[in-house]
Design a protein around this motif. Structure first.
Motif, PDB file in Angstrom:
ATOM      1  N   GLY A 206     -19.294   8.670  11.373  1.00 45.15           N
ATOM      2  CA  GLY A 206     -19.777   8.432  12.537  1.00 45.15           C
ATOM      3  C   GLY A 206     -19.379   6.916  13.145  1.00 45.15           C
ATOM      4  N   SER A 207     -19.875   6.075  12.272  1.00 41.83           N
ATOM      5  CA  SER A 207     -19.131   4.678  12.402  1.00 41.83           C
ATOM      6  C   SER A 207     -17.818   4.570  12.648  1.00 41.83           C
ATOM      7  N   ALA A 208     -16.872   5.072  12.219  1.00 37.18           N
ATOM      8  CA  ALA A 208     -15.324   4.995  12.722  1.00 37.18           C
ATOM      9  C   ALA A 208     -15.158   5.682  14.204  1.00 37.18           C
ATOM     10  N   ASN A 209     -15.996   6.656  14.058  1.00 36.05           N
ATOM     11  CA  ASN A 209     -15.713   7.451  15.477  1.00 36.05           C
ATOM     12  C   ASN A 209     -16.223   6.602  16.552  1.00 36.05           C
ATOM     13  N   ALA A 210     -17.501   6.148  16.458  1.00 35.53           N
ATOM     14  CA  ALA A 210     -18.176   5.476  17.600  1.00 35.53           C
ATOM     15  C   ALA A 210     -17.292   4.143  17.758  1.00 35.53           C
ATOM     16  N   LEU A 211     -17.017   3.412  16.834  1.00 34.19           N
ATOM     17  CA  LEU A 211     -15.980   2.263  16.853  1.00 34.19           C
ATOM     18  C   LEU A 211     -14.577   2.589  17.720  1.00 34.19           C
ATOM     19  N   ASN A 212     -14.060   3.866  17.144  1.00 33.27           N
ATOM     20  CA  ASN A 212     -12.844   4.190  18.065  1.00 33.27           C
ATOM     21  C   ASN A 212     -13.136   4.488  19.478  1.00 33.27           C
ATOM     22  N   CYS A 213     -14.282   5.063  19.697  1.00 32.22           N
ATOM     23  CA  CYS A 213     -14.582   5.263  21.446  1.00 32.22           C
ATOM     24  C   CYS A 213     -14.488   4.042  21.857  1.00 32.22           C
ATOM     25  N   VAL A 214     -15.162   2.881  21.192  1.00 35.29           N
ATOM     26  CA  VAL A 214     -15.079   1.668  21.844  1.00 35.29           C
ATOM     27  C   VAL A 214     -13.698   1.021  22.201  1.00 35.29           C
ATOM     28  N   ALA A 215     -12.901   1.134  21.238  1.00 31.09           N
ATOM     29  CA  ALA A 215     -11.420   0.579  21.338  1.00 31.09           C
ATOM     30  C   ALA A 215     -10.691   1.401  22.144  1.00 31.09           C
ATOM     31  N   ASP A 216     -11.039   3.017  22.239  1.00 24.53           N
ATOM     32  CA  ASP A 216     -10.268   3.743  22.917  1.00 24.53           C
ATOM     33  C   ASP A 216     -10.735   4.238  24.415  1.00 24.53           C
ATOM     34  N   ALA A 217     -11.818   3.255  25.008  1.00 23.26           N
ATOM     35  CA  ALA A 217     -12.532   3.678  26.049  1.00 23.26           C
ATOM     36  C   ALA A 217     -11.209   3.790  27.325  1.00 23.26           C
ATOM     37  N   ASP A 218     -10.422   2.981  27.272  1.00 26.54           N
ATOM     38  CA  ASP A 218      -9.498   2.856  28.385  1.00 26.54           C
ATOM     39  C   ASP A 218      -8.638   4.043  28.321  1.00 26.54           C
ATOM     40  N   ILE A 219      -8.147   4.358  27.274  1.00 26.41           N
ATOM     41  CA  ILE A 219      -7.402   5.676  26.893  1.00 26.41           C
ATOM     42  C   ILE A 219      -8.229   6.861  27.472  1.00 26.41           C
TER      43      ILE A 219
END
Length: 313
Positions: free
Chosen positions: A68-81
């Motif tokens: 969940g941590s990895a996925n949430a941080l992924n959402c932050v980094a990939d918000a523009d995509i």
């Protein structure tokens, strides 16, 4: 009257239930389900039977927090995509149901919590592997590989292979060769699974500037790569036969033959210019992994080793 929770950065008032669904969206529960499916068989094989229910529960909870941590941080980094892709436009940061700052804090807190929980309930090795997986997924895959190379999912997919290693380590306190073999199965499974999805959503990835293989290569090259990785995956599953048993071997061969048939058919149809229907292979790949994992779990629970495994520790 229903209470409302204010989200300062967005300026919107959100009901608790709405926020709960938004935070659940950040951790991508469907992805986590798949990861946990691979963890349990690894623990059963490591224990050569059924390990402590408390240990299984503790490992699954810690693994869920780490993923969940990895996925949430992924959402932050990939918000523009995510904003540019139809498939991901409903994610919380795109819809502004959660602020970027709150999502970042949430992801970091889950990661720290997973480390502390796994260290307290399993062992330091499992906890360290979980944190290493988060860092690899976010820093190596999301921030570097994903936007720069068509090999992104090949090497970045290693993060999705780690739950089997963490599960094994939580039982034994070390990493043995069967855990590496299970890692390899998921490693070779990931590209066919992901490229089939990317074939379907090629325009989405191209619009977002993500160089997934179907975006930068001819369809026949993609389908050929899917066939190649499928063969590697099926052959790699046989490495576990000495550690597992005949039940696992039978299902690994049968399910692998099914996967190979669909992969080759996809390649033939692509080469002939026919509608390839890659989503059929994508959905089947989930079923395949489930079959192999369940067979391994049952074999391990029944303790039916072949070829002299396990050794005397």
């Amino acid at each position: 009257m229903t209470a409302a929770v204010d989200t300062p950065e967005s300026g919107y008032a959100r009901r608790p239930g709405e926020l709960l669904r938004a935070y659940a969206g950040l951790i991508k529960p469907r992805v986590i389900e798949l990861l946990l499916v691979t963890t349990i068989p690894a623990m059963l094989l490591a224990a050569r039977g059924i390990p402590s229910p408390w240990l299984v529960l503790a490992t699954l909870l810690g693994g869920t927090m780490a993923a969940g941590s990895a996925n949430a941080l992924n959402c932050v980094a990939d918000a523009d995509i995510d904003q540019m892709m139809k498939r991901t436009r409903a994610r919380p940061l795109v819809r502004h149901t959660v602020s970027t700052r709150h999502a970042l804090v949430f992801g970091i807190a889950l990661g720290a919590g997973s480390f502390g929980w796994l260290w307290a309930t399993t062992n330091l090795l499992a906890a360290a592997l979980a944190v290493g997986t988060i860092l690899f997924y976010v820093l190596v895959y999301t921030l570097f590989l994903k936007r720069r190379t068509a090999q992104n999912i090949v090497w970045g997919g290693a993060a999705g292979c780690m739950p089997v290693v963490i599960g094994w380590a939580s039982v034994t306190g070390r990493v043995d060769w069967p855990a590496i073999a299970m890692f390899g199965i998921v490693f070779f499974w990931t590209p066919p699974h992901t490229w089939a999805l990317a074939m379907k959503y090629k325009d989405d990835y191209e619009r977002a500037g993500v160089p997934m293989l179907p975006v930068v290569a001819r369809p026949t090259h993609v389908s050929r790569q899917i066939v190649s990785f499928t063969w590697l995956m099926v052959l790699w599953t046989l490495l576990l036969v000495p550690a597992a048993g005949w039940l696992y071997a039978v299902f690994a061969v049968l399910a692998g033959g099914w996967f190979l048939f669909l992969a080759h058919r996809l390649h033939v149809m692509t080469r002939q210019g026919q509608p390839a229907k890659p989503m059929r292979l994508f959905h089947m790949s989930n079923t395949y992994l489930m079959i192999v994992c369940v067979a391994l779990a049952v074999d391990s629970a029944l303790s039916l080793p072949v070829l002299g495994w396990p050794p005397v520790w």
